[in-house]
Design a protein around this motif. Structure first.
Motif, PDB file in Angstrom:
ATOM      1  N   LYS A 137      -7.777   9.228  -1.979  1.00 58.73           N
ATOM      2  CA  LYS A 137      -6.976   7.933  -2.164  1.00 58.73           C
ATOM      3  C   LYS A 137      -5.846   8.274  -1.990  1.00 58.73           C
ATOM      4  O   LYS A 137      -4.718   9.011  -2.666  1.00 58.73           O
ATOM      5  CB  LYS A 137      -7.315   7.701  -3.660  1.00 58.73           C
ATOM      6  N   GLU A 153      -1.820   8.067  -1.751  1.00 58.48           N
ATOM      7  CA  GLU A 153      -0.885   7.555  -3.002  1.00 58.48           C
ATOM      8  C   GLU A 153      -1.180   8.011  -4.308  1.00 58.48           C
ATOM      9  O   GLU A 153      -0.996   7.196  -5.337  1.00 58.48           O
ATOM     10  CB  GLU A 153      -0.295   6.670  -2.542  1.00 58.48           C
ATOM     11  N   ARG A 210       8.187   6.589  -8.928  1.00 61.29           N
ATOM     12  CA  ARG A 210       7.234   5.288  -9.076  1.00 61.29           C
ATOM     13  C   ARG A 210       6.777   5.295 -10.612  1.00 61.29           C
ATOM     14  O   ARG A 210       5.957   4.338 -10.870  1.00 61.29           O
ATOM     15  CB  ARG A 210       5.972   5.436  -8.129  1.00 61.29           C
ATOM     16  N   GLN A 242      -1.445   9.313 -11.542  1.00 66.84           N
ATOM     17  CA  GLN A 242      -0.559   8.147 -10.982  1.00 66.84           C
ATOM     18  C   GLN A 242      -1.451   7.335  -9.725  1.00 66.84           C
ATOM     19  O   GLN A 242      -1.809   8.197  -8.755  1.00 66.84           O
ATOM     20  CB  GLN A 242       0.766   8.825 -10.148  1.00 66.84           C
ATOM     21  N   MET A 243      -1.583   6.150 -10.054  1.00 70.72           N
ATOM     22  CA  MET A 243      -2.501   5.304  -9.225  1.00 70.72           C
ATOM     23  C   MET A 243      -1.751   4.870  -8.081  1.00 70.72           C
ATOM     24  O   MET A 243      -0.445   4.777  -8.070  1.00 70.72           O
ATOM     25  CB  MET A 243      -3.222   4.254  -9.946  1.00 70.72           C
ATOM     26  N   PRO A 244      -2.268   4.579  -7.000  1.00 73.80           N
ATOM     27  CA  PRO A 244      -1.585   4.123  -5.747  1.00 73.80           C
ATOM     28  C   PRO A 244      -1.056   2.691  -5.953  1.00 73.80           C
ATOM     29  O   PRO A 244      -1.457   2.096  -6.941  1.00 73.80           O
ATOM     30  CB  PRO A 244      -2.711   3.936  -4.539  1.00 73.80           C
ATOM     31  N   PRO A 245       0.089   2.243  -5.309  1.00 66.64           N
ATOM     32  CA  PRO A 245       1.020   1.130  -5.740  1.00 66.64           C
ATOM     33  C   PRO A 245      -0.146  -0.227  -5.230  1.00 66.64           C
ATOM     34  O   PRO A 245      -0.922   0.141  -4.580  1.00 66.64           O
ATOM     35  CB  PRO A 245       1.889   1.226  -4.814  1.00 66.64           C
ATOM     36  N   THR A 246       0.065  -1.197  -6.161  1.00 71.68           N
ATOM     37  CA  THR A 246      -0.346  -2.422  -6.023  1.00 71.68           C
ATOM     38  C   THR A 246      -0.053  -3.040  -4.765  1.00 71.68           C
ATOM     39  O   THR A 246       1.093  -2.636  -4.292  1.00 71.68           O
ATOM     40  CB  THR A 246      -0.383  -3.235  -7.146  1.00 71.68           C
ATOM     41  N   PRO A 247      -0.632  -4.128  -4.283  1.00 69.03           N
ATOM     42  CA  PRO A 247       0.132  -4.905  -3.125  1.00 69.03           C
ATOM     43  C   PRO A 247       1.296  -5.408  -3.451  1.00 69.03           C
ATOM     44  O   PRO A 247       2.226  -5.503  -2.693  1.00 69.03           O
ATOM     45  CB  PRO A 247      -1.076  -5.795  -2.862  1.00 69.03           C
ATOM     46  N   GLU A 248       1.464  -5.982  -4.887  1.00 71.05           N
ATOM     47  CA  GLU A 248       2.786  -6.646  -5.218  1.00 71.05           C
ATOM     48  C   GLU A 248       3.867  -5.493  -5.206  1.00 71.05           C
ATOM     49  O   GLU A 248       4.889  -5.649  -4.490  1.00 71.05           O
ATOM     50  CB  GLU A 248       2.403  -7.106  -6.616  1.00 71.05           C
ATOM     51  N   GLN A 249       3.519  -4.086  -5.587  1.00 68.50           N
ATOM     52  CA  GLN A 249       4.674  -3.016  -5.317  1.00 68.50           C
ATOM     53  C   GLN A 249       4.839  -2.658  -4.251  1.00 68.50           C
ATOM     54  O   GLN A 249       6.034  -2.352  -3.705  1.00 68.50           O
ATOM     55  CB  GLN A 249       3.914  -1.975  -6.339  1.00 68.50           C
ATOM     56  N   LEU A 250       3.912  -2.771  -3.185  1.00 70.43           N
ATOM     57  CA  LEU A 250       4.131  -2.295  -1.660  1.00 70.43           C
ATOM     58  C   LEU A 250       5.051  -3.409  -1.058  1.00 70.43           C
ATOM     59  O   LEU A 250       6.100  -3.297  -0.527  1.00 70.43           O
ATOM     60  CB  LEU A 250       2.643  -2.434  -1.104  1.00 70.43           C
TER      61      LEU A 250
END
Length: 90
Positions: free
Chosen positions: A13, A15, A56, A74-82
């Protein structure tokens, strides 16, 4: 509080990172999580203190989770964060 942490990136996965106490390594990370995470690849060893800034995540939350659970995921960024990240770089 000061802690020497090792950070691993996921091979499955983009990020996604695991923060663990360097001395304990991955011993407290549940097997089911490691299977989903893929082969952990060490990317960095750092000293975490409450004053340190991370890109982050909140360092206090990382330290708390390592104390209570033995790791921080630490999870990957959400679409909103991107979107926010892209706008900030313009």
């Amino acid at each position: 509080m000061k802690r020497l942490c090792e950070i691993f990136k996921s091979t499955r996965k983009e990020e996604m990172y695991l923060y663990v106490d360097k001395a304990k390594g991955l011993e407290d990370v549940p097997e089911v999580l490691l299977k989903q995470f893929g082969e952990p690849q060490s990317v960095m060893t750092i000293i975490l203190t409450p004053e340190r800034k991370l890109a982050r995540v909140d360092v206090a939350e990382v330290l708390e989770k390592i104390d209570s659970d033995g790791f921080f995921l630490q999870m990957p960024p959400t679409p909103e964060q991107l979107l926010q990240r892209d706008r900030a770089s313009d």
